[in-house]
Structures are given as structure tokens and as C-alpha cells.
Design a protein around this motif. Structure first.
Motif, PDB file in Angstrom:
ATOM      1  N   PHE A 208       0.848  -1.196   0.000  1.00 31.72           N
ATOM      2  CA  PHE A 208       0.000   0.000   0.000  1.00 31.72           C
ATOM      3  C   PHE A 208       0.881   1.242   0.000  1.00 31.72           C
ATOM      4  CE2 PHE A 208       0.735  -1.123   4.447  1.00 31.72           C
ATOM      5  CZ  PHE A 208       1.144   0.075   5.000  1.00 31.72           C
ATOM      6  N   GLY A 209       0.263   2.349  -0.449  1.00 32.87           N
ATOM      7  CA  GLY A 209       0.949   3.629  -0.394  1.00 32.87           C
ATOM      8  C   GLY A 209       2.105   3.759  -1.359  1.00 32.87           C
ATOM      9  N   TYR A 210       2.131   2.957  -2.448  1.00 36.94           N
ATOM     10  CA  TYR A 210       3.273   3.013  -3.366  1.00 36.94           C
ATOM     11  C   TYR A 210       2.847   3.413  -4.763  1.00 36.94           C
ATOM     12  CZ  TYR A 210       7.623   1.684  -5.676  1.00 36.94           C
ATOM     13  OH  TYR A 210       8.778   1.693  -6.398  1.00 36.94           O
ATOM     14  N   SER A 211       2.075   2.572  -5.411  1.00 31.91           N
ATOM     15  CA  SER A 211       1.606   2.899  -6.760  1.00 31.91           C
ATOM     16  C   SER A 211       0.352   2.114  -7.054  1.00 31.91           C
ATOM     17  CB  SER A 211       2.684   2.568  -7.798  1.00 31.91           C
ATOM     18  OG  SER A 211       2.914   1.179  -7.843  1.00 31.91           O
ATOM     19  N   GLY A 212      -0.312   2.460  -8.159  1.00 33.90           N
ATOM     20  CA  GLY A 212      -1.534   1.765  -8.504  1.00 33.90           C
ATOM     21  C   GLY A 212      -2.684   2.189  -7.610  1.00 33.90           C
ATOM     22  N   LEU A 213      -3.768   1.420  -7.656  1.00 34.99           N
ATOM     23  CA  LEU A 213      -4.954   1.773  -6.885  1.00 34.99           C
ATOM     24  C   LEU A 213      -4.678   1.779  -5.391  1.00 34.99           C
ATOM     25  CD1 LEU A 213      -7.788  -0.169  -8.736  1.00 34.99           C
ATOM     26  CD2 LEU A 213      -7.181   2.239  -8.927  1.00 34.99           C
ATOM     27  N   SER A 214      -3.812   0.881  -4.911  1.00 31.09           N
ATOM     28  CA  SER A 214      -3.557   0.799  -3.470  1.00 31.09           C
ATOM     29  C   SER A 214      -2.843   2.034  -2.943  1.00 31.09           C
ATOM     30  CB  SER A 214      -2.735  -0.454  -3.145  1.00 31.09           C
ATOM     31  OG  SER A 214      -1.489  -0.415  -3.800  1.00 31.09           O
ATOM     32  N   ALA A 215      -2.317   2.884  -3.850  1.00 29.32           N
ATOM     33  CA  ALA A 215      -1.663   4.104  -3.401  1.00 29.32           C
ATOM     34  C   ALA A 215      -2.664   5.084  -2.810  1.00 29.32           C
ATOM     35  CB  ALA A 215      -0.917   4.758  -4.567  1.00 29.32           C
ATOM     36  N   ASN A 216      -3.913   4.989  -3.202  1.00 25.81           N
ATOM     37  CA  ASN A 216      -4.931   5.890  -2.686  1.00 25.81           C
ATOM     38  C   ASN A 216      -5.490   5.306  -1.389  1.00 25.81           C
ATOM     39  OD1 ASN A 216      -7.304   7.375  -2.162  1.00 25.81           O
ATOM     40  ND2 ASN A 216      -7.480   7.900  -4.323  1.00 25.81           N
ATOM     41  N   LEU A 217      -4.844   5.652  -0.283  1.00 25.12           N
ATOM     42  CA  LEU A 217      -5.211   5.045   0.991  1.00 25.12           C
ATOM     43  C   LEU A 217      -6.636   5.398   1.401  1.00 25.12           C
ATOM     44  CD1 LEU A 217      -1.886   5.573   2.989  1.00 25.12           C
ATOM     45  CD2 LEU A 217      -2.683   3.519   1.821  1.00 25.12           C
ATOM     46  N   ILE A 254      -5.272   5.220   9.530  1.00 27.99           N
ATOM     47  CA  ILE A 254      -4.363   6.213  10.110  1.00 27.99           C
ATOM     48  C   ILE A 254      -2.946   5.648  10.202  1.00 27.99           C
ATOM     49  CG2 ILE A 254      -3.843   7.577  12.168  1.00 27.99           C
ATOM     50  CD1 ILE A 254      -6.265   8.561  10.504  1.00 27.99           C
ATOM     51  N   ARG A 255      -2.833   4.391  10.608  1.00 30.54           N
ATOM     52  CA  ARG A 255      -1.506   3.750  10.716  1.00 30.54           C
ATOM     53  C   ARG A 255      -0.816   3.711   9.358  1.00 30.54           C
ATOM     54  NH1 ARG A 255      -0.023  -1.557   9.798  1.00 30.54           N
ATOM     55  NH2 ARG A 255       1.897  -2.247  10.849  1.00 30.54           N
ATOM     56  N   ARG A 256      -1.558   3.397   8.308  1.00 33.47           N
ATOM     57  CA  ARG A 256      -0.952   3.321   6.981  1.00 33.47           C
ATOM     58  C   ARG A 256      -0.504   4.682   6.478  1.00 33.47           C
ATOM     59  NH1 ARG A 256      -4.410  -1.241   3.550  1.00 33.47           N
ATOM     60  NH2 ARG A 256      -3.380  -3.030   4.526  1.00 33.47           N
ATOM     61  N   ILE A 257      -1.249   5.718   6.805  1.00 34.86           N
ATOM     62  CA  ILE A 257      -0.837   7.073   6.431  1.00 34.86           C
ATOM     63  C   ILE A 257       0.500   7.409   7.086  1.00 34.86           C
ATOM     64  CG2 ILE A 257      -1.362   9.523   6.740  1.00 34.86           C
ATOM     65  CD1 ILE A 257      -4.299   8.836   6.397  1.00 34.86           C
ATOM     66  N   ILE A 258       0.612   7.082   8.358  1.00 35.57           N
ATOM     67  CA  ILE A 258       1.863   7.370   9.092  1.00 35.57           C
ATOM     68  C   ILE A 258       3.027   6.586   8.484  1.00 35.57           C
ATOM     69  CG2 ILE A 258       3.025   7.126  11.321  1.00 35.57           C
ATOM     70  CD1 ILE A 258       0.268   7.583  12.620  1.00 35.57           C
ATOM     71  N   ILE A 259       2.803   5.294   8.219  1.00 33.30           N
ATOM     72  CA  ILE A 259       3.866   4.459   7.643  1.00 33.30           C
ATOM     73  C   ILE A 259       4.295   4.986   6.281  1.00 33.30           C
ATOM     74  CG2 ILE A 259       4.391   2.174   6.716  1.00 33.30           C
ATOM     75  CD1 ILE A 259       2.638   0.995   8.936  1.00 33.30           C
ATOM     76  N   SER A 260       3.324   5.379   5.453  1.00 28.48           N
ATOM     77  CA  SER A 260       3.630   5.868   4.115  1.00 28.48           C
ATOM     78  C   SER A 260       4.456   7.155   4.168  1.00 28.48           C
ATOM     79  CB  SER A 260       2.346   6.105   3.332  1.00 28.48           C
ATOM     80  OG  SER A 260       1.647   4.901   3.124  1.00 28.48           O
ATOM     81  N   LYS A 261       4.175   8.003   5.121  1.00 23.41           N
ATOM     82  CA  LYS A 261       4.915   9.266   5.252  1.00 23.41           C
ATOM     83  C   LYS A 261       6.328   9.038   5.770  1.00 23.41           C
ATOM     84  CE  LYS A 261       0.987  12.379   5.713  1.00 23.41           C
ATOM     85  NZ  LYS A 261       0.293  13.380   6.555  1.00 23.41           N
ATOM     86  N   LEU A 262       6.524   7.963   6.505  1.00 24.25           N
ATOM     87  CA  LEU A 262       7.848   7.679   7.067  1.00 24.25           C
ATOM     88  C   LEU A 262       8.765   6.979   6.070  1.00 24.25           C
ATOM     89  CD1 LEU A 262       6.943   6.526  10.687  1.00 24.25           C
ATOM     90  CD2 LEU A 262       7.923   8.710   9.972  1.00 24.25           C
TER      91      LEU A 262
END
Length: 263
Positions: A208-217, A254-262
Motif C-alpha cells: 500500500f501507499g506506493y503505486s496503482g490503486l492501493s496508493a490511494n489510501l 491512520i496507521r498506513r498514512i503514518i507508515i507511508s509518510k515515514l
């Protein structure tokens, strides 16, 4: 027992050859009835690459569909509508099956004929549902799939007759659409997971949080919420478990947003 392989393709010029090679190199290749590639309005050279691949591999049962862009569900449905195999095997155009993937699933189904749907592990990862690690062939429940969406789509095979009985992917849903379809299958059929590595997805990129549809958290979060709302509407989930899942999904979002930003 034979398989129809469904591959939706959109702007996959850099990956589609390896994807097709992974089908061609299956140890149980003789059980693959057809390989249906659905070009979903690609704007790169994907379509020409597949046409050239067919010319150089004219012994492969590749069927190429060229359609205007309608999204991954539309492309999968187009392939599923013309499929003739007893089983559907899903594969995406940037993923690669391990060479024994179909053979493993074939043998598992033959030993366990009650299986209607069978998934497996991917990218070297094991399946855990909260704190429970899945170590053996496991019959999943709808609650399991709500807590942990599995398997990844290119690890899934299911009986062709399921399409005739529950229909197709929801083409209006753009996120978590595979989870929506898999939940429907799990509700009415015997849904199993085999904890064996079967596929490498997207070159091993994060899920998640990288590319494709899963990038849109946010979209993924809203898609998952829509899925459990559908289940609650049909009285498949209790009110208490539905409310728990709303909190659980929000926390995970929320956890995935934090991980993606880190990263």
C-alpha cells in the motif's frame, strides 16, 4: 480440471512479457485451457507487445481482447464472460506466478474436492489474521476476511460456476473491489487458503501507499467500509462486529498514512 487465466492489462509494457512467461513456465501448463489478456485501453505499447508475444508463441492459447478503458473490474469481467475453463485463475499484468503455482493448487483441490476458492501466499509473506498465523490449509470465514483481506488477487483460483451464480466484479467500485467479490464468494462457498508461496506481486513493492490503486489510501479505506456496509445490510455481520470493524478500519487507515509518510 482446467483453468482459464484472466489477465487485465493497462499500460504494462515493462511487465507484461514476464507475466505471460510465468504462465508459460507453469509445471502444470497442460491444465491451462486459455490465457485471456484484456487490454483495458492502454496508451503505451502494451497491446503491440502482446501481439508480438503471440506471434513468437503461436502454440500458446492466448486470447487477446482490446477494449476501451473501463477499469480493472471491467477488464476482468470481459475476460470472465468469454472464459470456458472449469476454474478461473486471476493474474495481474505486473505480477508473476511461481512456476509450480497451478500445480500446487491443482493437487490441493484434487485432495480436497469441497474447495470452491483457493488462495495462497505472496511476496515471501505469511498470512496472519490478527495474532493467528495460518500454517496449514485453512477454511476462512467472512469474519476472517473482514479482519485481513486475503489472498492477493493473482493467488486466487475459483470455480467457473460461481460467476453464473453470484455474478461479476462490481465495475462501479474502484477500490477494494477484489475484496468485495471475495467476500461474496466466502459468504456462499467453501473459501480456503493454502499457506504456500505462489506469486510475486508488483516487483515486491509495498502492498500500500506506493503505486496503482492501493496508493490511494483513502479510497482503499472507503472501499473496505463499503464492503462491510454491504455485509451489514444483508445481515451477514452482527451490529457489534460491524461497529468494531469501523473502528478497526479507521485505526488501520491512520496507521498506513503514518507508515507511508515515514518511507
Amino acid at each position: 480440471m482446467n483453468f482459464s487465466v484472466i489477465i487485465p492489462m493497462y499500460n504494462s509494457e515493462n511487465t507484461i512479457t514476464k507475466t505471460l512467461d510465468s504462465v508459460k513456465e507453469q509445471t502444470a501448463y497442460d491444465r491451462i485451457l486459455e490465457i485471456i489478456v484484456v487490454n483495458d485501453g492502454s496508451t503505451d505499447n502494451s497491446l503491440n507487445i502482446v501481439k508480438e508475444y503471440i506471434l513468437y508463441n503461436d502454440d500458446l492459447p492466448i486470447i487477446l481482447i482490446d477494449k476501451i478503458n473501463g477499469g480493472v473490474s471491467s477488464a476482468r469481467n470481459a475476460g470472465m464472460r468469454i472464459s470456458r475453463g472449469e476454474w478461473i485463475a486471476l493474474l495481474d499484468s505486473d505480477d508473476e506466478w511461481l512456476s509450480n503455482k497451478i500445480e500446487i493448487q491443482l493437487k490441493t483441490i484434487e485432495k480436497n474436492p469441497d474447495i470452491d476458492f483457493l488462495g495462497g501466499n505472496s511476496n515471501g509473506l505469511s498470512l496472519r489474521i490478527i495474532f493467528k498465523k495460518i500454517d496449514n490449509l485453512y477454511k476462512a470465514s467472512v469474519k476472517d476476511l473482514c479482519l485481513k483481506s486475503f489472498p492477493v488477487t493473482p493467488a486466487a483460483v475459483f470455480r467457473r460456476r460461481i460467476i453464473d451464480e453470484i455474478g461479476y466484479f462490481d465495475e462501479e467500485q474502484k477500490y477494494a473491489e477484489d475484496g468485495n467479490y471475495f467476500l461474496k464468494i466466502c459468504t456462499y462457498y467453501n473459501y480456503y487458503h493454502l499457506p504456500v508461496q505462489m506469486v510475486n506481486c508488483g516487483g515486491g513493492k509495498p502492498s500500500f501507499g506506493y503505486s496503482g490503486l492501493s496508493a490511494n489510501l483513502k479510497g482503499m479505506y472507503e472501499g473496505n467500509v463499503k464492503n462491510i456496509q454491504d455485509l451489514r445490510k444483508d445481515s451477514i455481520l452482527s451490529l457489534n462486529f460491524y461497529l468494531f470493524l469501523r473502528i478497526f478500519f479507521w485505526s488501520k487507515y491512520i496507521r498506513r498514512i503514518i507508515i507511508s509518510k515515514l518511507r
